[in-house]
Design a protein around this motif. Structure first.
Motif, PDB file in Angstrom:
ATOM      1  N   GLY A   1     -37.697  64.781 -44.176  1.00  0.00           N
ATOM      2  CA  GLY A   1     -37.743  63.890 -43.031  1.00  0.00           C
ATOM      3  C   GLY A   1     -36.804  62.704 -43.172  1.00  0.00           C
ATOM      4  N   ARG A   2     -36.204  62.554 -44.346  1.00  0.00           N
ATOM      5  CA  ARG A   2     -35.223  61.493 -44.583  1.00  0.00           C
ATOM      6  C   ARG A   2     -33.928  62.141 -45.047  1.00  0.00           C
ATOM      7  NH1 ARG A   2     -38.150  57.213 -48.530  1.00  0.00           N
ATOM      8  NH2 ARG A   2     -40.202  57.304 -47.579  1.00  0.00           N
ATOM      9  N   ASN A   3     -32.847  61.801 -44.413  1.00  0.00           N
ATOM     10  CA  ASN A   3     -31.556  62.327 -44.842  1.00  0.00           C
ATOM     11  C   ASN A   3     -30.621  61.157 -45.078  1.00  0.00           C
ATOM     12  OD1 ASN A   3     -29.304  63.770 -45.469  1.00  0.00           O
ATOM     13  ND2 ASN A   3     -29.076  64.725 -43.466  1.00  0.00           N
ATOM     14  N   THR A   4     -30.602  60.666 -46.307  1.00  0.00           N
ATOM     15  CA  THR A   4     -29.754  59.523 -46.635  1.00  0.00           C
ATOM     16  C   THR A   4     -28.385  59.968 -47.131  1.00  0.00           C
ATOM     17  OG1 THR A   4     -30.507  59.443 -48.925  1.00  0.00           O
ATOM     18  CG2 THR A   4     -31.784  58.177 -47.304  1.00  0.00           C
ATOM     19  N   GLY A   5     -28.237  61.257 -47.443  1.00  0.00           N
ATOM     20  CA  GLY A   5     -26.995  61.753 -47.992  1.00  0.00           C
ATOM     21  C   GLY A   5     -26.815  61.405 -49.466  1.00  0.00           C
ATOM     22  N   GLU A   6     -27.754  60.646 -50.013  1.00  0.00           N
ATOM     23  CA  GLU A   6     -27.699  60.219 -51.407  1.00  0.00           C
ATOM     24  C   GLU A   6     -28.319  61.288 -52.296  1.00  0.00           C
ATOM     25  OE1 GLU A   6     -29.550  56.594 -54.124  1.00  0.00           O
ATOM     26  OE2 GLU A   6     -30.216  56.853 -52.067  1.00  0.00           O
ATOM     27  N   LYS A   7     -27.656  61.607 -53.410  1.00  0.00           N
ATOM     28  CA  LYS A   7     -28.254  62.510 -54.393  1.00  0.00           C
ATOM     29  C   LYS A   7     -29.165  61.683 -55.284  1.00  0.00           C
ATOM     30  CE  LYS A   7     -25.092  66.290 -54.621  1.00  0.00           C
ATOM     31  NZ  LYS A   7     -24.649  67.354 -55.494  1.00  0.00           N
ATOM     32  N   VAL A   8     -30.410  62.090 -55.376  1.00  0.00           N
ATOM     33  CA  VAL A   8     -31.404  61.355 -56.153  1.00  0.00           C
ATOM     34  C   VAL A   8     -32.000  62.307 -57.179  1.00  0.00           C
ATOM     35  CG1 VAL A   8     -33.461  59.923 -56.019  1.00  0.00           C
ATOM     36  CG2 VAL A   8     -31.901  59.994 -54.090  1.00  0.00           C
ATOM     37  N   PHE A   9     -32.163  61.798 -58.402  1.00  0.00           N
ATOM     38  CA  PHE A   9     -32.698  62.610 -59.489  1.00  0.00           C
ATOM     39  C   PHE A   9     -33.899  61.921 -60.113  1.00  0.00           C
ATOM     40  CE2 PHE A   9     -28.320  63.778 -59.045  1.00  0.00           C
ATOM     41  CZ  PHE A   9     -28.308  65.148 -59.222  1.00  0.00           C
ATOM     42  N   ALA A  10     -34.800  62.724 -60.656  1.00  0.00           N
ATOM     43  CA  ALA A  10     -35.958  62.202 -61.376  1.00  0.00           C
ATOM     44  C   ALA A  10     -36.247  63.138 -62.542  1.00  0.00           C
ATOM     45  CB  ALA A  10     -37.173  62.117 -60.460  1.00  0.00           C
ATOM     46  N   ASP A  11     -36.770  62.589 -63.622  1.00  0.00           N
ATOM     47  CA  ASP A  11     -37.212  63.416 -64.738  1.00  0.00           C
ATOM     48  C   ASP A  11     -38.522  64.068 -64.353  1.00  0.00           C
ATOM     49  OD1 ASP A  11     -35.075  62.688 -66.352  1.00  0.00           O
ATOM     50  OD2 ASP A  11     -36.151  60.989 -67.210  1.00  0.00           O
ATOM     51  N   SER A  12     -38.718  65.289 -64.786  1.00  0.00           N
ATOM     52  CA  SER A  12     -39.974  65.957 -64.487  1.00  0.00           C
ATOM     53  C   SER A  12     -40.396  66.815 -65.667  1.00  0.00           C
ATOM     54  CB  SER A  12     -39.855  66.810 -63.215  1.00  0.00           C
ATOM     55  OG  SER A  12     -38.886  67.821 -63.393  1.00  0.00           O
ATOM     56  N   GLN A  13     -41.683  67.057 -65.755  1.00  0.00           N
ATOM     57  CA  GLN A  13     -42.247  67.894 -66.801  1.00  0.00           C
ATOM     58  C   GLN A  13     -43.389  68.703 -66.205  1.00  0.00           C
ATOM     59  OE1 GLN A  13     -43.435  65.056 -69.822  1.00  0.00           O
ATOM     60  NE2 GLN A  13     -41.578  65.499 -70.970  1.00  0.00           N
ATOM     61  N   SER A  14     -43.583  69.873 -66.744  1.00  0.00           N
ATOM     62  CA  SER A  14     -44.731  70.690 -66.362  1.00  0.00           C
ATOM     63  C   SER A  14     -45.860  70.395 -67.343  1.00  0.00           C
ATOM     64  CB  SER A  14     -44.382  72.174 -66.414  1.00  0.00           C
ATOM     65  OG  SER A  14     -43.397  72.472 -65.463  1.00  0.00           O
ATOM     66  N   VAL A  15     -47.059  70.245 -66.818  1.00  0.00           N
ATOM     67  CA  VAL A  15     -48.221  69.985 -67.664  1.00  0.00           C
ATOM     68  C   VAL A  15     -49.375  70.880 -67.235  1.00  0.00           C
ATOM     69  CG1 VAL A  15     -47.556  67.581 -68.124  1.00  0.00           C
ATOM     70  CG2 VAL A  15     -49.066  68.093 -66.204  1.00  0.00           C
ATOM     71  N   SER A  16     -50.346  71.000 -68.110  1.00  0.00           N
ATOM     72  CA  SER A  16     -51.521  71.800 -67.791  1.00  0.00           C
ATOM     73  C   SER A  16     -52.412  71.035 -66.818  1.00  0.00           C
ATOM     74  CB  SER A  16     -52.301  72.130 -69.064  1.00  0.00           C
ATOM     75  OG  SER A  16     -52.908  70.968 -69.566  1.00  0.00           O
TER      76      SER A  16
END
Length: 85
Positions: free
Chosen positions: A10-25
């Motif tokens: 629903g938001r298109n800023t054209g900016e590439k945004v990254f975040a760290d992620s991990q899978s957990v139980s």
């Protein structure tokens, strides 16, 4: 550990945004004694009908969801595996 490019639907800023992620139980947060501020933790479902969920921290909410209810937002992620080490 993953580096995830994401966009908030629903938001298109054209900016590439990254975040760290991990899978957990499903029991990770309870086991570690980490309280949920709102929403719920991840749950495994045998039927496979639940779409993937993202649990985010307060800093993420303050940066990307200021003035909105984060539980009403949708995030689309593209996962990239990082080298170990």
């Amino acid at each position: 550990e993953y580096q995830s490019e994401f966009q908030i639907l629903g938001r298109n800023t054209g900016e590439k945004v990254f975040a760290d992620s991990q899978s957990v139980s499903p029991d990770y947060f309870r086991t570690m004694g980490i309280p949920m501020l709102s929403g719920e933790t991840c749950r495994m479902r045998a039927d496979g009908k639940t779409p993937p969920h993202a649990l985010v921290n307060r800093a993420f909410v303050e940066r990307f969801f200021t003035g909105t209810n984060p539980l009403e937002q949708q995030v689309q992620m593209a996962l990239q595996l990082l080298p170990a080490g």
